[in-house]
Design a protein around this motif. Structure first.
Motif, PDB file in Angstrom:
ATOM      1  N   LEU A  21      60.376  23.551 -69.238  1.00 41.46           N
ATOM      2  CA  LEU A  21      61.831  23.436 -69.327  1.00 41.46           C
ATOM      3  C   LEU A  21      62.380  23.081 -67.805  1.00 41.46           C
ATOM      4  O   LEU A  21      63.197  22.104 -67.641  1.00 41.46           O
ATOM      5  CB  LEU A  21      62.579  24.800 -69.665  1.00 41.46           C
ATOM      6  N   ASN A  22      61.616  23.593 -66.770  1.00 43.45           N
ATOM      7  CA  ASN A  22      62.222  23.261 -65.509  1.00 43.45           C
ATOM      8  C   ASN A  22      61.478  21.908 -65.141  1.00 43.45           C
ATOM      9  O   ASN A  22      62.236  21.058 -64.436  1.00 43.45           O
ATOM     10  CB  ASN A  22      61.656  24.167 -64.349  1.00 43.45           C
ATOM     11  N   GLY A  23      60.469  21.368 -65.635  1.00 45.38           N
ATOM     12  CA  GLY A  23      59.879  20.116 -65.448  1.00 45.38           C
ATOM     13  C   GLY A  23      60.825  18.988 -66.279  1.00 45.38           C
ATOM     14  O   GLY A  23      61.135  18.117 -65.629  1.00 45.38           O
ATOM     15  N   ILE A  24      61.085  19.410 -67.387  1.00 53.58           N
ATOM     16  CA  ILE A  24      62.221  18.368 -68.101  1.00 53.58           C
ATOM     17  C   ILE A  24      63.600  18.384 -67.508  1.00 53.58           C
ATOM     18  O   ILE A  24      64.090  17.203 -67.089  1.00 53.58           O
ATOM     19  CB  ILE A  24      62.306  19.097 -69.524  1.00 53.58           C
ATOM     20  N   ASN A  25      63.756  19.395 -66.686  1.00 53.51           N
ATOM     21  CA  ASN A  25      65.168  19.408 -66.007  1.00 53.51           C
ATOM     22  C   ASN A  25      65.129  18.321 -64.810  1.00 53.51           C
ATOM     23  O   ASN A  25      66.100  17.758 -64.378  1.00 53.51           O
ATOM     24  CB  ASN A  25      65.400  20.743 -65.488  1.00 53.51           C
ATOM     25  N   HIS A  26      63.778  18.189 -64.073  1.00 50.59           N
ATOM     26  CA  HIS A  26      63.693  17.231 -63.148  1.00 50.59           C
ATOM     27  C   HIS A  26      63.805  15.861 -63.611  1.00 50.59           C
ATOM     28  O   HIS A  26      64.270  14.922 -62.841  1.00 50.59           O
ATOM     29  CB  HIS A  26      62.347  17.441 -62.562  1.00 50.59           C
ATOM     30  N   VAL A  49      61.076  14.421 -56.636  1.00 60.09           N
ATOM     31  CA  VAL A  49      61.506  15.015 -57.851  1.00 60.09           C
ATOM     32  C   VAL A  49      60.898  14.466 -59.263  1.00 60.09           C
ATOM     33  O   VAL A  49      60.422  15.157 -60.098  1.00 60.09           O
ATOM     34  CB  VAL A  49      63.038  14.788 -58.207  1.00 60.09           C
ATOM     35  N   TYR A  50      60.431  13.310 -59.494  1.00 60.29           N
ATOM     36  CA  TYR A  50      59.504  12.585 -60.588  1.00 60.29           C
ATOM     37  C   TYR A  50      58.149  13.339 -60.524  1.00 60.29           C
ATOM     38  O   TYR A  50      57.748  13.842 -61.588  1.00 60.29           O
ATOM     39  CB  TYR A  50      59.342  11.368 -60.699  1.00 60.29           C
ATOM     40  N   LEU A  51      57.632  13.465 -59.204  1.00 60.01           N
ATOM     41  CA  LEU A  51      56.220  13.997 -59.340  1.00 60.01           C
ATOM     42  C   LEU A  51      56.343  15.618 -59.377  1.00 60.01           C
ATOM     43  O   LEU A  51      55.395  15.956 -60.191  1.00 60.01           O
ATOM     44  CB  LEU A  51      55.879  13.747 -57.687  1.00 60.01           C
ATOM     45  N   THR A  52      57.153  16.093 -58.891  1.00 60.14           N
ATOM     46  CA  THR A  52      57.211  17.739 -59.088  1.00 60.14           C
ATOM     47  C   THR A  52      57.822  17.911 -60.757  1.00 60.14           C
ATOM     48  O   THR A  52      57.118  18.787 -61.200  1.00 60.14           O
ATOM     49  CB  THR A  52      58.288  18.395 -58.135  1.00 60.14           C
ATOM     50  N   GLY A  53      58.525  17.147 -61.163  1.00 60.96           N
ATOM     51  CA  GLY A  53      58.807  17.318 -62.526  1.00 60.96           C
ATOM     52  C   GLY A  53      57.560  16.943 -63.495  1.00 60.96           C
ATOM     53  O   GLY A  53      57.219  17.867 -64.451  1.00 60.96           O
ATOM     54  N   SER A  54      56.909  16.254 -63.129  1.00 64.50           N
ATOM     55  CA  SER A  54      55.127  15.820 -63.731  1.00 64.50           C
ATOM     56  C   SER A  54      54.461  17.175 -63.511  1.00 64.50           C
ATOM     57  O   SER A  54      53.920  17.628 -64.454  1.00 64.50           O
ATOM     58  CB  SER A  54      54.668  14.631 -63.053  1.00 64.50           C
ATOM     59  N   LEU A  55      54.450  17.787 -62.377  1.00 64.95           N
ATOM     60  CA  LEU A  55      53.487  18.743 -62.272  1.00 64.95           C
ATOM     61  C   LEU A  55      53.978  19.955 -62.866  1.00 64.95           C
ATOM     62  O   LEU A  55      53.183  20.864 -63.477  1.00 64.95           O
ATOM     63  CB  LEU A  55      53.457  19.246 -60.641  1.00 64.95           C
ATOM     64  N   LEU A  56      55.186  20.233 -62.937  1.00 57.36           N
ATOM     65  CA  LEU A  56      55.807  21.316 -63.727  1.00 57.36           C
ATOM     66  C   LEU A  56      55.304  21.252 -65.421  1.00 57.36           C
ATOM     67  O   LEU A  56      55.081  22.207 -65.974  1.00 57.36           O
ATOM     68  CB  LEU A  56      57.261  21.627 -63.482  1.00 57.36           C
ATOM     69  N   THR A  57      55.894  20.129 -65.872  1.00 61.95           N
ATOM     70  CA  THR A  57      55.746  19.878 -67.179  1.00 61.95           C
ATOM     71  C   THR A  57      54.302  19.871 -67.858  1.00 61.95           C
ATOM     72  O   THR A  57      53.929  20.579 -68.718  1.00 61.95           O
ATOM     73  CB  THR A  57      56.328  18.453 -67.561  1.00 61.95           C
ATOM     74  N   LEU A  58      53.574  19.220 -67.174  1.00 64.24           N
ATOM     75  CA  LEU A  58      51.810  18.993 -67.199  1.00 64.24           C
ATOM     76  C   LEU A  58      51.347  20.490 -67.136  1.00 64.24           C
ATOM     77  O   LEU A  58      50.502  21.214 -67.913  1.00 64.24           O
ATOM     78  CB  LEU A  58      51.295  18.223 -66.446  1.00 64.24           C
ATOM     79  N   GLY A  59      51.712  21.168 -65.874  1.00 62.83           N
ATOM     80  CA  GLY A  59      51.417  22.493 -65.657  1.00 62.83           C
ATOM     81  C   GLY A  59      51.713  23.688 -66.926  1.00 62.83           C
ATOM     82  O   GLY A  59      50.538  24.308 -67.563  1.00 62.83           O
ATOM     83  N   GLY A  60      52.803  23.556 -67.297  1.00 64.68           N
ATOM     84  CA  GLY A  60      53.359  24.487 -68.359  1.00 64.68           C
ATOM     85  C   GLY A  60      52.842  23.990 -69.731  1.00 64.68           C
ATOM     86  O   GLY A  60      52.632  24.942 -70.575  1.00 64.68           O
ATOM     87  N   LEU A  61      52.798  22.780 -69.941  1.00 64.47           N
ATOM     88  CA  LEU A  61      52.045  22.659 -71.337  1.00 64.47           C
ATOM     89  C   LEU A  61      50.637  23.140 -71.332  1.00 64.47           C
ATOM     90  O   LEU A  61      50.381  23.430 -72.279  1.00 64.47           O
ATOM     91  CB  LEU A  61      52.295  20.818 -71.448  1.00 64.47           C
TER      92      LEU A  61
END
Length: 124
Positions: A21-26, A49-61
Motif C-alpha cells: 500500500l505504501n509503494g502504491i502510494n508512491h 520516489v518512483y524507485l522507492t515505490g518500486s522497492l516497497l511494492t516488490l518487497g511487499g509482494l
C-alpha cells in the motif's frame, strides 16, 4: 493448516500489505511525495520516489506471496535504511512539531527494519 500457519499467513498479509500500500502510494501521490523528498534535499526526487515505490511494492509482494522472499526482504532493507536517515533525520529539525513527526517516522522505520532483519534471519 494449524493455527501457527494461520497466524504466520495473517502476519504476511499485514506486513506485506503495509509495504504494498505504501509503494502504491508512491505512484498515486507521486507529485506530493516528490515535492516532500525535494524539500528534504533528496537528489532527483521524482526518480527517487518512483524507485522507492518500486522497492516497497516488490518487497511487499514478495513477502505477501512468498515469492523470492529473501530478495524481497533485501529490497525492504535497501528502502528502509537510507530513507530513514535522509527523510526522517529528526535530529536536524528545529521545529518541535516537525521534529516529533520525523522522530515517530524514524522509530517506526527502525522497528520495521528490525522485523525485516528477523524475517531475513529466519526465512528458510
Amino acid at each position: 493448516m494449524n493455527y501457527l500457519d494461520l497466524v504466520f499467513f495473517l502476519g504476511r498479509v499485514l506486513f506485506g500489505g503495509f509495504f504494498i500500500l505504501n509503494g502504491i502510494n508512491h505512484f498515486t501521490k507521486h507529485d506530493m511525495l516528490a515535492g516532500y523528498a525535494a524539500s528534504k534535499g533528496v537528489p532527483m526526487a521524482s526518480t527517487a520516489v518512483y524507485l522507492t515505490g518500486s522497492l516497497l511494492t516488490l518487497g511487499g509482494l514478495g513477502v505477501l506471496l512468498g515469492f523470492y522472499v529473501e530478495w524481497a526482504l533485501v529490497l525492504l532493507v535497501i528502502f528502509l535504511v537510507p530513507v530513514s536517515f535522509m527523510m526522517h533525520a529528526f535530529w536536524k529539525v528545529a521545529d518541535a512539531q516537525a521534529k516529533m513527526m520525523d522522530k515517530i517516522q524514524f522509530q517506526k522505520n527502525m522497528a520495521l527494519l528490525g522485523a525485516v532483519l528477523m524475517l531475513l534471519a529466519l526465512w528458510k
